[in-house]
Design a protein around this motif. Sequence first.
Motif, PDB file in Angstrom:
ATOM      1  N   MET A   1      35.134  28.945  33.869  1.00  0.00           N
ATOM      2  CA  MET A   1      35.898  29.505  34.684  1.00  0.00           C
ATOM      3  C   MET A   1      37.202  29.727  33.669  1.00  0.00           C
ATOM      4  N   GLY A   2      37.926  30.805  33.556  1.00  0.00           N
ATOM      5  CA  GLY A   2      39.099  30.925  32.763  1.00  0.00           C
ATOM      6  C   GLY A   2      40.075  30.565  33.351  1.00  0.00           C
ATOM      7  N   LEU A   3      41.226  29.991  32.570  1.00  0.00           N
ATOM      8  CA  LEU A   3      42.703  29.674  33.104  1.00  0.00           C
ATOM      9  C   LEU A   3      43.271  30.553  33.942  1.00  0.00           C
ATOM     10  N   LEU A   4      43.057  31.833  33.799  1.00  0.00           N
ATOM     11  CA  LEU A   4      43.646  33.084  34.645  1.00  0.00           C
ATOM     12  C   LEU A   4      42.494  33.889  35.474  1.00  0.00           C
ATOM     13  N   GLU A   5      41.284  33.032  35.749  1.00  0.00           N
ATOM     14  CA  GLU A   5      40.541  34.110  36.498  1.00  0.00           C
ATOM     15  C   GLU A   5      40.835  34.497  37.887  1.00  0.00           C
ATOM     16  N   GLY A   6      40.342  35.730  38.109  1.00  0.00           N
ATOM     17  CA  GLY A   6      40.954  36.364  39.050  1.00  0.00           C
ATOM     18  C   GLY A   6      42.404  36.841  39.261  1.00  0.00           C
ATOM     19  N   LYS A   7      43.147  36.605  38.324  1.00  0.00           N
ATOM     20  CA  LYS A   7      44.635  36.887  38.273  1.00  0.00           C
ATOM     21  C   LYS A   7      44.789  38.186  37.697  1.00  0.00           C
ATOM     22  N   THR A   8      45.928  38.867  38.026  1.00  0.00           N
ATOM     23  CA  THR A   8      46.548  40.300  37.406  1.00  0.00           C
ATOM     24  C   THR A   8      47.861  39.774  36.809  1.00  0.00           C
TER      25      THR A   8
ATOM     26  N   GLU B   1      40.491  37.081  28.013  1.00  0.00           N
ATOM     27  CA  GLU B   1      39.625  36.186  27.816  1.00  0.00           C
ATOM     28  C   GLU B   1      39.667  34.937  28.624  1.00  0.00           C
ATOM     29  N   GLN B   2      40.645  34.759  29.391  1.00  0.00           N
ATOM     30  CA  GLN B   2      40.680  33.966  30.342  1.00  0.00           C
ATOM     31  C   GLN B   2      40.642  34.231  31.635  1.00  0.00           C
ATOM     32  N   GLY B   3      40.092  35.582  31.824  1.00  0.00           N
ATOM     33  CA  GLY B   3      39.553  36.016  33.161  1.00  0.00           C
ATOM     34  C   GLY B   3      40.771  37.085  33.908  1.00  0.00           C
ATOM     35  N   ALA B   4      41.635  37.285  33.114  1.00  0.00           N
ATOM     36  CA  ALA B   4      42.704  38.053  33.895  1.00  0.00           C
ATOM     37  C   ALA B   4      42.441  39.447  33.858  1.00  0.00           C
ATOM     38  N   THR B   5      42.972  40.273  34.884  1.00  0.00           N
ATOM     39  CA  THR B   5      43.080  41.943  34.446  1.00  0.00           C
ATOM     40  C   THR B   5      44.260  42.197  34.055  1.00  0.00           C
ATOM     41  N   VAL B   6      44.616  42.714  33.054  1.00  0.00           N
ATOM     42  CA  VAL B   6      45.937  43.267  32.455  1.00  0.00           C
ATOM     43  C   VAL B   6      46.253  44.732  32.547  1.00  0.00           C
ATOM     44  N   VAL B   7      47.531  44.758  32.808  1.00  0.00           N
ATOM     45  CA  VAL B   7      48.240  46.209  33.024  1.00  0.00           C
ATOM     46  C   VAL B   7      49.174  45.964  31.971  1.00  0.00           C
ATOM     47  N   LEU B   8      49.376  47.117  31.174  1.00  0.00           N
ATOM     48  CA  LEU B   8      50.280  47.067  30.209  1.00  0.00           C
ATOM     49  C   LEU B   8      51.296  48.119  30.519  1.00  0.00           C
ATOM     50  N   THR B   9      52.636  48.097  29.941  1.00  0.00           N
ATOM     51  CA  THR B   9      53.773  48.973  30.251  1.00  0.00           C
ATOM     52  C   THR B   9      54.313  49.832  28.733  1.00  0.00           C
ATOM     53  N   SER B  10      54.557  50.721  28.780  1.00  0.00           N
ATOM     54  CA  SER B  10      55.290  51.413  27.427  1.00  0.00           C
ATOM     55  C   SER B  10      56.106  52.727  28.219  1.00  0.00           C
ATOM     56  N   PHE B  11      56.620  53.455  27.144  1.00  0.00           N
ATOM     57  CA  PHE B  11      57.303  54.587  27.492  1.00  0.00           C
ATOM     58  C   PHE B  11      57.778  55.345  26.408  1.00  0.00           C
TER      59      PHE B  11
ATOM     60  N   VAL C   1      52.570  31.330  26.558  1.00  0.00           N
ATOM     61  CA  VAL C   1      52.765  32.197  27.654  1.00  0.00           C
ATOM     62  C   VAL C   1      51.615  32.295  28.808  1.00  0.00           C
ATOM     63  N   VAL C   2      50.614  32.283  28.263  1.00  0.00           N
ATOM     64  CA  VAL C   2      49.335  32.383  29.270  1.00  0.00           C
ATOM     65  C   VAL C   2      49.365  30.964  29.846  1.00  0.00           C
ATOM     66  N   ALA C   3      49.593  29.879  29.442  1.00  0.00           N
ATOM     67  CA  ALA C   3      49.585  28.758  30.271  1.00  0.00           C
ATOM     68  C   ALA C   3      50.598  28.809  31.140  1.00  0.00           C
ATOM     69  N   LEU C   4      51.949  29.404  31.060  1.00  0.00           N
ATOM     70  CA  LEU C   4      52.873  29.382  32.267  1.00  0.00           C
ATOM     71  C   LEU C   4      52.716  30.447  33.238  1.00  0.00           C
ATOM     72  N   CYS C   5      51.554  31.284  32.875  1.00  0.00           N
ATOM     73  CA  CYS C   5      51.321  32.321  33.924  1.00  0.00           C
ATOM     74  C   CYS C   5      50.349  31.905  34.772  1.00  0.00           C
ATOM     75  N   SER C   6      49.665  30.579  34.431  1.00  0.00           N
ATOM     76  CA  SER C   6      48.495  30.038  35.153  1.00  0.00           C
ATOM     77  C   SER C   6      49.096  29.139  36.281  1.00  0.00           C
ATOM     78  N   ASP C   7      48.182  28.650  36.964  1.00  0.00           N
ATOM     79  CA  ASP C   7      48.333  27.579  38.047  1.00  0.00           C
ATOM     80  C   ASP C   7      48.677  26.125  37.421  1.00  0.00           C
ATOM     81  N   TRP C   8      48.685  25.900  36.118  1.00  0.00           N
ATOM     82  CA  TRP C   8      48.984  24.596  35.453  1.00  0.00           C
ATOM     83  C   TRP C   8      50.247  24.253  35.556  1.00  0.00           C
ATOM     84  N   PHE C   9      51.316  24.915  35.966  1.00  0.00           N
ATOM     85  CA  PHE C   9      52.541  24.638  36.059  1.00  0.00           C
ATOM     86  C   PHE C   9      53.341  24.993  37.134  1.00  0.00           C
ATOM     87  N   PRO C  10      52.780  24.428  38.480  1.00  0.00           N
ATOM     88  CA  PRO C  10      53.298  24.807  39.752  1.00  0.00           C
ATOM     89  C   PRO C  10      54.569  24.558  40.101  1.00  0.00           C
TER      90      PRO C  10
END
Length: 255
Positions: free
Chosen positions: A1-8, A30-40, A228-237
């Motif tokens: 199970m990835g560090l960001l499994e099920g997250k967006t 790669e860690q299981g997240a759905t990613v949405v990008l922004t640009s303009f 950055v990915v680690a700080l987005c995860s649940d490992w720094f609650p």
Amino acid sequence: MGLLEGKTLLVTGVLKDNSIAFHVARLAQEQGATVVLTSFGRQLRLTEVTARRLPSPAPVVQLDVTNEEDLAALGDRVREHADRLDAVVHSIAFAPQSVMGGNFLHGAWPDVATALEVSAYSLKSLAVAARPLLGRGSAVVGMTFDGSVAWPVYDWMGVAKAAFEATARYLARDLGPDGIRVNLVSAGPIRTTAATSIPGFEQMESVWDERAPLGWDVADAEPAARSVVALCSDWFPATTAEIVHVDGGVHAMGQ
């Protein structure tokens, strides 16, 4: 199970595949997240092309962080691809060359104001725009370059980074009651498209490897992206208002 499994994740600042933001998006997928990008604007097409180089092609939504209409529409644009966000990554900075490269004393206010709005105030703008999509346990993570000291050639962008870091602390204070964490990653110099546009950037990167106890590779964005990915995860609650240095240790060394 990835560090960001099920997250967006909403990731800003992807332009080319040498950017830290691109590697954040790649690792997040790669860690299981759905990613949405922004640009303009003119960059949008380039971001769409780069998005196809990710493990899974990611949608790109229009967002100019200085445009009130774009900020107001962000929630609806993201909802076309996801019903919520678990993390927002701020990887946006810009200053006219007239206020960098040794031009600190000559920087005119309109150009300084542009640097501050895009590179500092936009963290607040983005967080507020994304707030309706962020629930308890979510995260806002931004990219900085140590704003606590004066760097050669960085000039008003350095001032903007100091303001950016202060903005993150105040956001952490005000979003904490909603269960939203706000943290920054302070990376050493990475040879990205944005960095190499800074006049005299090579002055900073050339000595970094010598000063870093762990050494430093200016072509490797992955260490910063992993943080950055680690700080987005649940490992720094219970971590917020923090700046994680990913610079090989240079920030702690004397001259």
